[in-house]
Design a protein around this motif. Structure first.
Motif, PDB file in Angstrom:
ATOM      1  N   THR A  63       0.816  -1.220   0.000  1.00 19.55           N
ATOM      2  CA  THR A  63       0.000   0.000   0.000  1.00 19.55           C
ATOM      3  C   THR A  63       0.847   1.266   0.000  1.00 19.55           C
ATOM      4  O   THR A  63       0.300   2.376   0.129  1.00 19.55           O
ATOM      5  N   LEU A  64       2.159   1.118  -0.124  1.00 17.60           N
ATOM      6  CA  LEU A  64       3.004   2.306  -0.170  1.00 17.60           C
ATOM      7  C   LEU A  64       2.846   2.996  -1.526  1.00 17.60           C
ATOM      8  O   LEU A  64       2.520   2.367  -2.532  1.00 17.60           O
ATOM      9  N   CYS A  65       3.095   4.255  -1.537  1.00 20.46           N
ATOM     10  CA  CYS A  65       2.980   5.026  -2.760  1.00 20.46           C
ATOM     11  C   CYS A  65       3.912   4.471  -3.833  1.00 20.46           C
ATOM     12  O   CYS A  65       5.050   4.082  -3.544  1.00 20.46           O
ATOM     13  N   GLY A  66       3.423   4.396  -5.054  1.00 17.98           N
ATOM     14  CA  GLY A  66       4.248   3.901  -6.150  1.00 17.98           C
ATOM     15  C   GLY A  66       4.316   2.393  -6.229  1.00 17.98           C
ATOM     16  O   GLY A  66       5.163   1.844  -6.941  1.00 17.98           O
ATOM     17  N   GLY A  67       3.444   1.701  -5.488  1.00 21.14           N
ATOM     18  CA  GLY A  67       3.422   0.242  -5.557  1.00 21.14           C
ATOM     19  C   GLY A  67       4.405  -0.444  -4.637  1.00 21.14           C
ATOM     20  O   GLY A  67       4.638  -1.651  -4.766  1.00 21.14           O
ATOM     21  N   GLY A  68       4.979   0.294  -3.692  1.00 20.95           N
ATOM     22  CA  GLY A  68       5.910  -0.305  -2.751  1.00 20.95           C
ATOM     23  C   GLY A  68       5.212  -1.196  -1.732  1.00 20.95           C
ATOM     24  O   GLY A  68       4.021  -1.047  -1.457  1.00 20.95           O
ATOM     25  N   CYS A  69       5.969  -2.147  -1.163  1.00 22.99           N
ATOM     26  CA  CYS A  69       5.421  -3.092  -0.186  1.00 22.99           C
ATOM     27  C   CYS A  69       6.239  -3.033   1.103  1.00 22.99           C
ATOM     28  O   CYS A  69       7.420  -2.689   1.092  1.00 22.99           O
ATOM     29  N   TYR A  70       5.581  -3.414   2.198  1.00 27.02           N
ATOM     30  CA  TYR A  70       6.301  -3.497   3.466  1.00 27.02           C
ATOM     31  C   TYR A  70       5.704  -4.620   4.302  1.00 27.02           C
ATOM     32  O   TYR A  70       4.570  -5.050   4.091  1.00 27.02           O
ATOM     33  N   GLN A  71       6.483  -5.097   5.271  1.00 29.43           N
ATOM     34  CA  GLN A  71       6.007  -6.076   6.239  1.00 29.43           C
ATOM     35  C   GLN A  71       6.638  -5.765   7.580  1.00 29.43           C
ATOM     36  O   GLN A  71       7.848  -5.488   7.662  1.00 29.43           O
ATOM     37  N   VAL A  72       5.834  -5.797   8.618  1.00 32.46           N
ATOM     38  CA  VAL A  72       6.290  -5.449   9.961  1.00 32.46           C
ATOM     39  C   VAL A  72       6.868  -6.680  10.649  1.00 32.46           C
ATOM     40  O   VAL A  72       6.237  -7.750  10.670  1.00 32.46           O
ATOM     41  N   PHE A  73       8.057  -6.527  11.217  1.00 33.79           N
ATOM     42  CA  PHE A  73       8.708  -7.554  12.023  1.00 33.79           C
ATOM     43  C   PHE A  73       8.975  -6.988  13.410  1.00 33.79           C
ATOM     44  O   PHE A  73       8.850  -5.775  13.635  1.00 33.79           O
ATOM     45  N   GLN A  74       9.372  -7.855  14.338  1.00 32.78           N
ATOM     46  CA  GLN A  74       9.660  -7.400  15.698  1.00 32.78           C
ATOM     47  C   GLN A  74      10.760  -6.346  15.722  1.00 32.78           C
ATOM     48  O   GLN A  74      10.691  -5.382  16.481  1.00 32.78           O
ATOM     49  N   GLY A  75      11.783  -6.540  14.885  1.00 36.21           N
ATOM     50  CA  GLY A  75      12.943  -5.653  14.935  1.00 36.21           C
ATOM     51  C   GLY A  75      12.969  -4.572  13.885  1.00 36.21           C
ATOM     52  O   GLY A  75      13.932  -3.797  13.815  1.00 36.21           O
ATOM     53  N   GLY A  76      11.935  -4.505  13.043  1.00 34.93           N
ATOM     54  CA  GLY A  76      11.929  -3.481  12.009  1.00 34.93           C
ATOM     55  C   GLY A  76      10.948  -3.803  10.904  1.00 34.93           C
ATOM     56  O   GLY A  76      10.015  -4.593  11.087  1.00 34.93           O
ATOM     57  N   TRP A  77      11.174  -3.189   9.756  1.00 37.17           N
ATOM     58  CA  TRP A  77      10.314  -3.400   8.589  1.00 37.17           C
ATOM     59  C   TRP A  77      11.133  -3.989   7.446  1.00 37.17           C
ATOM     60  O   TRP A  77      12.331  -3.699   7.312  1.00 37.17           O
ATOM     61  N   MET A  78      10.470  -4.792   6.618  1.00 40.62           N
ATOM     62  CA  MET A  78      10.987  -5.123   5.296  1.00 40.62           C
ATOM     63  C   MET A  78      10.279  -4.228   4.309  1.00 40.62           C
ATOM     64  O   MET A  78       9.044  -4.080   4.348  1.00 40.62           O
ATOM     65  N   PRO A 138      15.740  -1.215  10.333  1.00 39.61           N
ATOM     66  CA  PRO A 138      15.581  -1.356  11.790  1.00 39.61           C
ATOM     67  C   PRO A 138      14.544  -0.374  12.332  1.00 39.61           C
ATOM     68  O   PRO A 138      14.289   0.683  11.739  1.00 39.61           O
ATOM     69  N   ASN A 139      13.963  -0.714  13.464  1.00 36.49           N
ATOM     70  CA  ASN A 139      12.905   0.124  14.043  1.00 36.49           C
ATOM     71  C   ASN A 139      13.352   1.568  14.247  1.00 36.49           C
ATOM     72  O   ASN A 139      12.596   2.512  13.974  1.00 36.49           O
ATOM     73  N   ALA A 140      14.582   1.757  14.755  1.00 29.80           N
ATOM     74  CA  ALA A 140      15.058   3.127  15.011  1.00 29.80           C
ATOM     75  C   ALA A 140      15.147   3.922  13.722  1.00 29.80           C
ATOM     76  O   ALA A 140      14.778   5.110  13.673  1.00 29.80           O
ATOM     77  N   VAL A 141      15.640   3.304  12.662  1.00 26.73           N
ATOM     78  CA  VAL A 141      15.733   3.981  11.366  1.00 26.73           C
ATOM     79  C   VAL A 141      14.340   4.217  10.796  1.00 26.73           C
ATOM     80  O   VAL A 141      14.053   5.277  10.218  1.00 26.73           O
ATOM     81  N   ARG A 142      13.472   3.217  10.946  1.00 22.29           N
ATOM     82  CA  ARG A 142      12.092   3.361  10.454  1.00 22.29           C
ATOM     83  C   ARG A 142      11.400   4.556  11.091  1.00 22.29           C
ATOM     84  O   ARG A 142      10.715   5.337  10.413  1.00 22.29           O
ATOM     85  N   ASP A 143      11.583   4.726  12.398  1.00 24.95           N
ATOM     86  CA  ASP A 143      10.917   5.830  13.087  1.00 24.95           C
ATOM     87  C   ASP A 143      11.364   7.178  12.522  1.00 24.95           C
ATOM     88  O   ASP A 143      10.552   8.090  12.312  1.00 24.95           O
ATOM     89  N   THR A 144      12.666   7.314  12.279  1.00 27.22           N
ATOM     90  CA  THR A 144      13.172   8.553  11.687  1.00 27.22           C
ATOM     91  C   THR A 144      12.630   8.736  10.281  1.00 27.22           C
ATOM     92  O   THR A 144      12.232   9.845   9.882  1.00 27.22           O
ATOM     93  N   TRP A 145      12.591   7.642   9.529  1.00 31.38           N
ATOM     94  CA  TRP A 145      12.058   7.680   8.150  1.00 31.38           C
ATOM     95  C   TRP A 145      10.592   8.124   8.156  1.00 31.38           C
ATOM     96  O   TRP A 145      10.179   8.944   7.323  1.00 31.38           O
ATOM     97  N   LEU A 146       9.824   7.594   9.130  1.00 26.78           N
ATOM     98  CA  LEU A 146       8.413   7.985   9.225  1.00 26.78           C
ATOM     99  C   LEU A 146       8.275   9.465   9.539  1.00 26.78           C
ATOM    100  O   LEU A 146       7.401  10.161   9.000  1.00 26.78           O
ATOM    101  N   ASN A 147       9.152   9.954  10.431  1.00 21.53           N
ATOM    102  CA  ASN A 147       9.090  11.371  10.803  1.00 21.53           C
ATOM    103  C   ASN A 147       9.407  12.285   9.631  1.00 21.53           C
ATOM    104  O   ASN A 147       8.987  13.446   9.612  1.00 21.53           O
ATOM    105  N   TRP A 148      10.133  11.763   8.662  1.00 21.13           N
ATOM    106  CA  TRP A 148      10.502  12.567   7.485  1.00 21.13           C
ATOM    107  C   TRP A 148       9.578  12.277   6.302  1.00 21.13           C
ATOM    108  O   TRP A 148       9.895  12.631   5.158  1.00 21.13           O
ATOM    109  N   GLY A 149       8.448  11.688   6.577  1.00 22.30           N
ATOM    110  CA  GLY A 149       7.451  11.515   5.514  1.00 22.30           C
ATOM    111  C   GLY A 149       7.523  10.213   4.758  1.00 22.30           C
ATOM    112  O   GLY A 149       6.907  10.063   3.717  1.00 22.30           O
TER     113      GLY A 149
END
Length: 277
Positions: free
Chosen positions: A234-249, A260-271
């Protein structure tokens, strides 16, 4: 015909008993029924098939099927606690624990290379079965034979077969085996498949690499831990993701990456994928 058949078995006449019907002949040979089985005469000689072998042989069309005519008598001397009877198209193998099992000529060659019943494969515990996609499998005590026209006949040990099954067998990412185990009969080995490699250590198998970028990244990122849901595209442009305990694919046109979760959180904060990053 009955006298000729009985005279052909002076050492085993006791199991034949009396004839129960007349001899009949086809273009390929003759047969006659007795109390204890049947006697057949063909280009392979005159041989008897006992009643306990007839049912299994009959399942394959008897002399008119892939097994063909018998070419030997029942032999037990070199089979440990088992017996066999040889036919034009393979062997019927029997003992009290497995019943009577058919091993085709093509599978016999593989079984011989692995030491037959004395090797890591042991005895056959099922007949071969084939799927609609042309894959044939036969289970033995210690392994399976997997055969397809594209890869030939390959041995898949039990310690690895469960892992392969969990990944969907020939219909999954790994697809078919393209080589035998690197150490036949060993506890530690690798085996290559069309879509990846399974590594077995201490008798426990795990997928160590795949040609699928998504799954290969997951395998090589054990810090991800267990998945927390299914893949979502459901990501823009046809991208995919899957949630894991330690982060996202995350998968996009740029490739498949573990975040990793820490990087994901920063990525989310930047849109996330629609931001400047």
């Amino acid at each position: 015909a009955s006298a000729e058949s009985a005279d052909s078995f002076p050492a085993t006449r006791a199991w034949l008993g009396y004839p129960t019907g007349p001899a009949s002949c086809a273009s390929t040979g003759c047969s006659q029924a007795f109390q204890g089985g049947m006697v057949f005469r063909s280009a392979g000689g005159v041989h008897g098939v006992r009643n306990d072998y007839l049912a299994s042989w009959g399942n394959y069309g008897r002399e008119f099927g892939v097994v063909g005519y018998p070419t030997s008598e029942v032999s037990c001397g070199d089979m440990g606690n088992s017996c066999r009877q040889e036919f034009q198209g393979g062997w019927l193998v029997q003992n009290s624990s497995i019943g009577v099992r058919y091993v085709s000529s093509a599978f016999l060659a593989v079984w011989f290379n692995w030491g037959r019943e004395y090797g890591a494969m042991g005895l056959p515990i099922s007949d071969a079965g084939c799927t609609s996609d042309g894959v044939c499998l036969q289970a033995f005590q210690g392994a399976w034979i997997v055969q397809h026209a594209s890869v030939g006949a390959r041995v898949v040990p039990n310690s690895l077969f469960t892992t392969w099954s969990n990944w969907g067998r020939q219909g999954g990412t790994l697809a078919l085996p393209i080589a035998d185990p690197s150490v036949p009969g060993g506890a530690d080995f690798i085996q290559a498949f069309q879509g990846g490699v399974i590594t077995v250590l201490g008798g426990v198998g795990r997928v160590s690499s795949t040609v699928d970028p998504w799954f290969d990244t997951v395998i090589r990122s054990p810090w991800l831990g267990a998945s927390q849901g299914s893949q979502s595209c459901t990501l823009c442009g046809g991208g995919c993701y899957q949630v894991f305990q330690g982060g996202w694919m995350v998968k996009s046109d740029a490739g498949s990456f573990a975040v990793p979760n820490a990087v994901r959180d920063t990525w989310l904060n930047w849109g996330r994928n629609v931001g400047v990053l």
